[in-house]
Design a protein around this motif. Structure first.
Motif, PDB file in Angstrom:
ATOM      1  N   THR A 200      38.603  49.199  37.948  1.00 23.01           N
ATOM      2  CA  THR A 200      38.015  48.725  39.122  1.00 23.01           C
ATOM      3  C   THR A 200      36.397  47.929  38.830  1.00 23.01           C
ATOM      4  O   THR A 200      36.064  47.465  39.824  1.00 23.01           O
ATOM      5  N   MET A 201      35.902  48.069  37.720  1.00 24.07           N
ATOM      6  CA  MET A 201      34.715  47.543  37.315  1.00 24.07           C
ATOM      7  C   MET A 201      34.675  45.904  37.615  1.00 24.07           C
ATOM      8  O   MET A 201      35.582  45.072  37.252  1.00 24.07           O
ATOM      9  N   THR A 202      33.618  45.541  38.390  1.00 17.40           N
ATOM     10  CA  THR A 202      33.360  44.055  38.479  1.00 17.40           C
ATOM     11  C   THR A 202      31.993  43.824  37.961  1.00 17.40           C
ATOM     12  O   THR A 202      31.732  42.502  37.849  1.00 17.40           O
ATOM     13  N   PHE A 203      31.081  44.742  37.721  1.00 20.22           N
ATOM     14  CA  PHE A 203      30.050  44.468  37.349  1.00 20.22           C
ATOM     15  C   PHE A 203      29.369  45.419  36.131  1.00 20.22           C
ATOM     16  O   PHE A 203      29.554  46.721  36.322  1.00 20.22           O
ATOM     17  N   LEU A 204      29.130  44.526  34.800  1.00 25.90           N
ATOM     18  CA  LEU A 204      29.061  45.586  33.711  1.00 25.90           C
ATOM     19  C   LEU A 204      27.580  45.127  33.133  1.00 25.90           C
ATOM     20  O   LEU A 204      27.439  43.987  32.582  1.00 25.90           O
ATOM     21  N   GLY A 205      26.384  45.833  33.106  1.00 31.23           N
ATOM     22  CA  GLY A 205      25.159  45.361  32.692  1.00 31.23           C
ATOM     23  C   GLY A 205      24.533  46.368  31.875  1.00 31.23           C
ATOM     24  O   GLY A 205      24.261  47.618  32.296  1.00 31.23           O
TER      25      GLY A 205
ATOM     26  N   LEU B 277      39.624  43.164  26.291  1.00 32.91           N
ATOM     27  CA  LEU B 277      38.716  43.226  27.270  1.00 32.91           C
ATOM     28  C   LEU B 277      38.947  42.685  28.602  1.00 32.91           C
ATOM     29  O   LEU B 277      39.018  43.053  29.649  1.00 32.91           O
ATOM     30  N   GLY B 278      39.547  41.448  28.310  1.00 33.26           N
ATOM     31  CA  GLY B 278      39.926  40.627  29.471  1.00 33.26           C
ATOM     32  C   GLY B 278      41.226  41.057  30.296  1.00 33.26           C
ATOM     33  O   GLY B 278      41.309  40.782  31.477  1.00 33.26           O
TER      34      GLY B 278
ATOM     35  N   VAL C  36      40.163  43.539  34.414  1.00 31.23           N
ATOM     36  CA  VAL C  36      40.606  42.064  34.897  1.00 31.23           C
ATOM     37  C   VAL C  36      39.833  41.632  36.138  1.00 31.23           C
ATOM     38  O   VAL C  36      39.874  40.695  36.565  1.00 31.23           O
ATOM     39  N   ASN C  37      39.021  42.519  37.036  1.00 33.27           N
ATOM     40  CA  ASN C  37      38.376  42.335  38.083  1.00 33.27           C
ATOM     41  C   ASN C  37      36.920  42.013  37.806  1.00 33.27           C
ATOM     42  O   ASN C  37      36.272  41.772  38.686  1.00 33.27           O
TER      43      ASN C  37
END
Length: 1024
Positions: A248-253, A267-268, A272-273
């Motif tokens: 569900t991850m959309t932002f990883l910082g 990773l891709g 996927v989101n």
């Protein structure tokens, strides 16, 4: 006929039951009314404890039921408060604990205010609470453990405060929590592994803290997580593989940590989101996974400043990609096709930033770059091993604002069609192998602020069309093979302020007289050419110039006398020319730190003042006709054959000198007489503290100030009062400081200031005209200093926040310029005086502003020389003055008896900077309970910096933006540049005002940074 007994009994029972129900209802009503009163009283206590400058709580009174009060919402079935919404209302103060009595509260919105102190544990009593927003305030202390009792919490935002301590593991019991934001605080310790139990969590934001340790593997259990931000902390180790499995991850910082390891190859496929992956400034290694292209929703891919290596894969499926930054790694396979991946980015139709700088890419730039999106605003390939030519298709990138390609091996001509890029502001093609002519079309780039073409093989004439670039701040054409004359249009560009560098070419002819238009230029380099004839006198108009390099040419004649006007000049190099005549005495009165006159034909006596006191700072070798000077220069003595008239003149000078000495002795004896019998005197005796200064008497100063009239009073300081006056002798308007000798330390302050002002000369120090030491008409001691009058008063008189009312408000650029002026003054005092001087009392009232609002530092009554042991005159002052400085500005170590140091001045400078740009004085009421201006500024750096900036400045920035004619995205980028400047300014203030002297920034570094900020601002203003 009566009722049967059974009916009568039933009737009586029913009547009793009715009565009981009515009584119970009345009791419940009274209880409910009591609870209503609890809510009302809680709100009134809340109002009483906080500051409400905008009056938003004016409706909170008895004329309305509290359910109708502003920001209050009550439930439909009962009259109890369920929502309290007072966000962004400029409220401040300490939040009272009574908010915990509002037991029906479900939602609290108090963000974007000025609340301080700790977050009360009473929030833990709000069992019905679902949303709590306390972000963007000044809360301190630890996160209350009792917040874990709010079991219904869905959203908890405590970000952008000053919270400290560890993350409470107890928060892991909030199983319904969907958003947890604690970013931008001072939290320490680890992330508790129990946070993996927050099964409903969707947003987890912990950036900009001091968290350390490793990232818990248990975070991978958060199967609903879509936003994970851990940037700017101290995390080490690897990113747990479990996190890369949260689909569900959309932002990883996780920028600016100490993370290591590689990215998983799949990773891709697992994320996927993913829309943004931000991992810059870590120690990550390995290659960029080939599977990344499968994350087709990706908009931001930023991994600069790591150790990634190898070939860059295709990004062809990423049609939404906007930001692509892989700079400062080790990418590149060492093959000619290293840059083919750029062609895959042509599918990204909204691409804005493309940066691949500081890698190991080889081979040519592919022609496909002409097919990149026209939305591209920044393109950076600098510092690689790129070869080949610059494709002419570059002309298609019509919205390009920045093109950086320095430090490669790109050859061939600069495409003539580069003139199509009429939005270009920054063009850097330096340190390549470009050849041919500079295209005339470059003059079409009228929005250019920086043009750097140095270190190439360019030849031919400098195109005069560059004169069309009226916004240029920096122009560097050095180290090429350019020839011909310097076009007058170039040196007539009055916008140039950073530097103009034409050195190391084959330019001929004279320096055009239009050079006088460069009034704002900081550095001019013309060295290593074939320039001839005399230096034009108009160069004296370059009053802001600090460095002038003209060596290795064929310049001739004397140095122009107008150089004396260049009061800011620090470096002058005219060596290896054909200059002649005597070396002007005025060079010794400039603020030169480096002077090279070598290998010319100068003659006569070498001056001995200023820079000529140092054989290290001054080079005069190769001038065979020079004589005299200080012994370190090892020049022969000046032997002149005297004519009869010369001898008579010399004898006359000796007689005059002898007479002056006798007069001086007589005057000193008179002074002693006055000290002994001053009660009989009715007129004063005066003297100047430096030979050759204007002599003034008590009577003349009395007349100049209208009898020290209050109408001429400019201000009152620690040791006396300052008056405006008109001197009869010169008809000059001056500022006259009259010492109050009844105050302890005033006489020593006068001596200290005279001694300091006798030794220093700088454009950013208030110039003393003369001094007076004598007696008034009653025979009392009288001491005064006479300064240049500053028409704009002191910085203290100007509104640096909206609540001040006097004089015109200072603009952003004016404040930056004043900050630079003050830094220049301190840098001179600390590093460039014969003996370092510590001011000891830097504050707004001691920074004066002239007609041009140039800042000048004054009041040296507490000044100290370093080392003090060598200056007996000031050796005994510390005991009489005590703590050196003014409350709020004095360095904390002085309060514990530490010796004065240049770091003490830096502390005061840091406070001054923060005051100038936040509009908050260090003595404001808001600074209590451990909060001070330094901590306020530090919190602003971690927060949105504009929250702490003076509202007057924010309004000015908004007006500048409104004047721009670029598209909305362009405005956003402009704001980012201004915001960056504001961040840097507050950083200087914070770094300079650290409690520990060792942690403070050197004033020279602060000056350099401020000058860079000014250049950025000038660029922005030119664009606006």
């Amino acid at each position: 006929m009566g009722l049967p007994n059974r009916d009568r009994v039933f009737s009586g029972s029913f009547s009793c039951l009715t009565t009981i129900i009515l009584l119970l209802g009345s009791v419940l009503t009274l209880i409910e009314a009591g609870k209503d009163e609890t809510d009302r009283l809680a709100l009134l206590e809340f109002k009483a404890r906080i500051v409400d400058p905008s009056g938003v709580l004016s409706s909170w009174n008895d004329s309305n039921h509290f359910c109708k009060w502003y920001g209050v919402t009550c439930g439909g079935r009962h009259r109890r408060i369920t929502v309290l919404d007072l966000h962004s209302k400029n409220l401040a103060g300490i939040m009272p604990p009574y908010i915990g009595n509002l037991s029906f509260l479900r939602e609290v919105y108090l963000q974007n205010n000025g609340f301080r102190s700790e977050i009360h544990p009473q929030f833990g009593h709000l069992f019905r609470l679902r949303k709590l927003f306390l972000n963007n305030n000044s809360f301190s202390g630890q996160i209350p453990l009792k917040l874990s009792h709010c079991s219904n919490l869905l959203l908890l935002d405590l970000g952008n405060n000053m919270l400290e301590g560890n993350l409470p593991a107890e928060l892991s019991s909030l199983s319904k929590l969907q958003r947890l934001r604690l970013a931008v605080n001072n939290l320490t310790g680890n992330i508790p592994p129990l946070f993996g139990n927050l099964s409903s969590l969707q947003v987890f934001s912990m950036g900009f803290n001091n968290l350390d340790g490793t990232i818990p593997e248990t975070l991978g259990q958060l199967r609903n997580l879509n936003y994970l931000s851990l940037g700017v902390n101290k995390f080490a180790g690897t990113i747990p593989i479990s996190i890369f499995n949260v689909s569900t991850m959309t932002f990883l910082g996780a920028i600016q940590n100490q993370l290591e390891g590689s990215l998983p190859s799949d990773l891709g496929f697992t994320l996927v989101n993913l829309e943004a992956i931000l991992l810059s400034d870590n120690h990550l290694n390995g290659s960029i996974p080939e599977s990344i292209s499968n994350a087709s929703n990706l908009r931001k891919f930023e991994i600069p400043s790591n150790n990634f290596a190898g070939k860059v894969p295709s990004f062809s499926k990423m049609r939404e990609l906007r930001w692509f930054n892989i700079g400062e790694n080790h990418l590149g396979g060492g093959q000619s096709a290293d840059l083919d991946f750029l062609c895959s980015l042509t599918n990204s139709t909204t691409l804005e930033i493309l940066t691949i700088e500081s890698n190991a890419f080889r081979g040519p730039i592919p022609d496909c770059i002409g097919n990149l999106s026209t939305t591209l605003g920044g393109f950076g390939t600098c510092d690689n091993l790129i070869s080949g030519t610059l494709p002419s298709g570059i002309r298609n990138l019509i919205n390009l604002e920045s093109l950086c390609m320095w430090g490669n091996s790109i050859s061939g001509n600069i495409p003539s069609k580069i003139g199509n890029l009429n939005k270009l502001k920054d063009l850097d093609l330096s340190l390549n192998k470009f050849s041919g002519h500079i295209p005339e079309s470059i003059g079409n780039l009228t929005m250019l602020t920086k043009l750097e073409l140095c270190g190439n093989n360019l030849r031919g004439l400098i195109p005069s069309s560059l004169g069309n670039c009226q916004n240029l701040l920096l122009l560097d054409l050095s180290t090429n093979n350019l020839s011909g004359n310097i076009p007058p249009e170039i040196v007539a560009l009055s916008s140039l302020s950073i530097y103009l560098n034409l050195s190391q070419n084959r330019l001929t002819g004279s320096l055009p007289g239009e050079v006088g238009n460069l009034k704002n230029l900081g550095e001019l380099r013309l060295d290593g050419n074939r320039l001839s004839q005399q230096i034009p006198s108009s160069i004296g108009n370059c009053i802001s110039m600090e460095s002038l390099y003209m060596q290795d040419n064929f310049l001739e004649g004397p140095l122009p006398s107008t150089l004396s006007s260049m009061r800011g000049l620090q470096v002058l190099n005219v060596s290896n020319n054909k200059l002649s005549g005597q070396i002007p005495q005025f060079l010794g009165s400039l603020n030169l730190t480096n002077l090279s006159l070598s290998y010319n034909d100068f003659e006569g006596a070498l001056p001995i003042g200023g820079v000529f006191r140092s054989a290290i700072s001054t080079s005069i070798v190769g001038n065979k006709k020079l004589c005299g000077g200080l012994p370190d220069f090892q020049l022969p003595k000046c032997n002149y054959k005297e004519s009869k008239s010369t001898r008579i003149s010399r004898i006359a000078k000796v007689l005059i000198s002898t007479s002056s000495t006798l007069v001086g002795v007589a005057w000193m004896l008179s002074l002693l007489y006055f000290f002994r019998y001053r009660h009989n005197k009715k007129a004063s005796t005066s003297s100047s503290f430096e030979e050759g200064l204007l002599r003034v008497s008590y009577q003349s100063l009395l007349k100049a100030t209208g009898g020290f009239s209050s109408t001429n009073l400019l201000g009152v300081g620690s040791f006396g009062s300052v008056y405006r006056g008109l001197l009869d002798q010169t008809q000059l308007i001056v500022a006259i400081k009259i010492l109050d000798l009844t105050r302890h330390g005033a006489s020593k302050s006068f001596i200290a200031e005279c001694e300091a002002l006798r030794r220093i000369r700088h454009r950013n120090l208030v110039k003393v005209i003369t001094a007076c030491s004598g007696f008034d008409f009653n025979g009392n001691d009288f001491k005064a200093l006479v300064y240049e009058f500053m028409s704009n008063g002191s910085l203290d008189e100007h509104p640096i926040a909206s609540q001040y009312t006097e004089r015109s408000k200072l603009s952003l650029l004016e404040r930056v310029n004043i900050a630079i002026d003050v830094a220049c003054a301190l840098d001179y005092l600390h590093h460039h005086c014969e003996t370092p001087i510590v001011h000891c009392d830097l504050k707004p009232s001691n920074v004066l502003l002239d007609d041009e609002k140039t800042g000048l530092v004054g009041d040296f009554g507490l000044a100290r020389f370093l080392p003090e042991a060598t200056h007996k005159l000031l050796a005994n002052q510390s005991s009489s003055v005590g703590v050196k400085g003014s409350f709020g500005y004095v360095a904390p170590e002085y309060g514990t008896g530490s010796a004065v140091s240049t770091e003490g001045d830096v502390y005061s400078f840091g406070v001054l900077i923060l005051e100038m740009f936040t509009g908050k004085r260090p003595t404001d009421d808001m600074f209590e309970n451990g909060l001070d201006l330094h901590r306020f500024g530090k919190a602003a750096l971690a927060d949105r910096v504009e929250k702490a900036i003076d509202p007057v400045l924010l309004q000015e920035i908004e007006e500048l933006e409104n004047r721009q004619t670029v598209a909305l995205e362009g405005k956003n980028k402009s704001w980012c540049s201004i915001q960056e400047c504001l961040v840097f300014i507050i950083e200087i203030g914070v770094t300079s005002s650290f409690e520990s002297p060792k942690e403070r920034m050197d004033i020279g570094n602060a000056l350099t940074k401020l000058q860079g900020i000014r250049n950025k601002l000038l660029e922005f203003i030119a664009i606006a």
